[in-house]
Design a protein around this motif. Sequence first.
Motif, short mmCIF file in Angstrom:
data_model
loop_
_atom_site.label_atom_id
_atom_site.label_comp_id
_atom_site.label_asym_id
_atom_site.label_seq_id
_atom_site.Cartn_x
_atom_site.Cartn_y
_atom_site.Cartn_z
N ALA A 20 4.56 44.20 37.00
CA ALA A 20 5.21 43.06 37.03
C ALA A 20 6.59 43.22 37.88
O ALA A 20 7.09 42.49 38.76
CB ALA A 20 5.69 42.69 35.57
N ASN A 23 5.63 43.21 41.73
CA ASN A 23 5.52 41.66 42.17
C ASN A 23 6.81 41.12 42.41
O ASN A 23 6.80 40.43 43.53
CB ASN A 23 4.59 41.23 41.38
N TRP A 24 7.70 41.43 41.42
CA TRP A 24 8.84 40.53 41.54
C TRP A 24 9.69 41.17 42.88
O TRP A 24 10.58 40.33 43.48
CB TRP A 24 9.86 40.77 40.44
N SER A 25 9.77 42.69 42.99
CA SER A 25 10.22 43.05 43.93
C SER A 25 9.98 42.66 45.45
O SER A 25 10.63 42.36 46.28
CB SER A 25 10.24 44.82 43.93
N VAL A 27 8.57 39.69 45.86
CA VAL A 27 8.96 38.28 46.28
C VAL A 27 10.60 38.24 46.59
O VAL A 27 11.08 37.60 47.50
CB VAL A 27 8.98 37.39 44.80
N VAL A 28 11.36 39.20 45.91
CA VAL A 28 12.78 39.37 46.33
C VAL A 28 12.79 39.81 47.90
O VAL A 28 13.73 39.21 48.57
CB VAL A 28 13.73 40.23 45.42
N ASP A 82 4.63 37.96 34.94
CA ASP A 82 4.26 38.55 36.14
C ASP A 82 4.09 37.64 36.97
O ASP A 82 3.23 36.92 37.12
CB ASP A 82 3.05 39.30 35.64
N VAL A 83 4.72 37.66 38.26
CA VAL A 83 4.83 36.68 39.18
C VAL A 83 3.54 36.60 40.07
O VAL A 83 3.19 35.73 40.66
CB VAL A 83 5.94 36.72 40.06
#
Length: 225
Positions: A20, A23-25, A27-28, A82-83
Amino acid sequence: MELVMWAITIVLGLFFPPFAAFNWSVVVDALKVAGSKKEGAEAADNPRSMAPLLGGIMGCLAMGWCPLEWVRDYRIVPLFLDVGCAPYALTVVAVGIPMLAAETWRHGPWKRVVEFSSVAEPRGVTCVRLCRKGRLLVWGRHRQVDAPGHRTKYSVSGTWTLEGESLVLRIADYEAVFQKRSGRPESSPTRDDWIWKYSSQQGCLDRLTLRYTCGERLSGGGQAA
């Protein structure tokens, strides 16, 4: 039995946080790259891609095996935290599929004016489809230099125009100019081949000879004669 359930919950739950967070990193980083390009600054494309589904599913299974009933009631929450799981799937359905359908409609065989192919070693096969309204589709399978047995598939879109005796193909900032081949005995007015003349920068169409495959005779303005 409860001890086994706790063990499964802990083992499966260990997979959720790193996936998770990763995946967010991604996106950022993608948002940072998009922001830099919007402001005009030079920025490399984000080379990383998400690890879809795995983190959210592992978190869901972990909570589903938990002995605590109230935890099991919220077992679908990790799928949305979890994106790369539910948000990713919803984005694909809401945005990706309509975009793919629109792209297919604009560049499908029913929109074709003329189609060419080119075989150039060591790259492999390149296909070029000139569509109506000046739309362009280029796709192919290129051999990898470091792995001769493997081929990389790609597909890009752009625009085309016929400027005098030159065929100009544009893909984003890349522009390739082709000259009609002359003196070919077997050629006909509807079966012209085009030879690469020059490009604005290095790209996928460099040094290719576009050989007629099917379609109509070209005329100016992205139309058929």
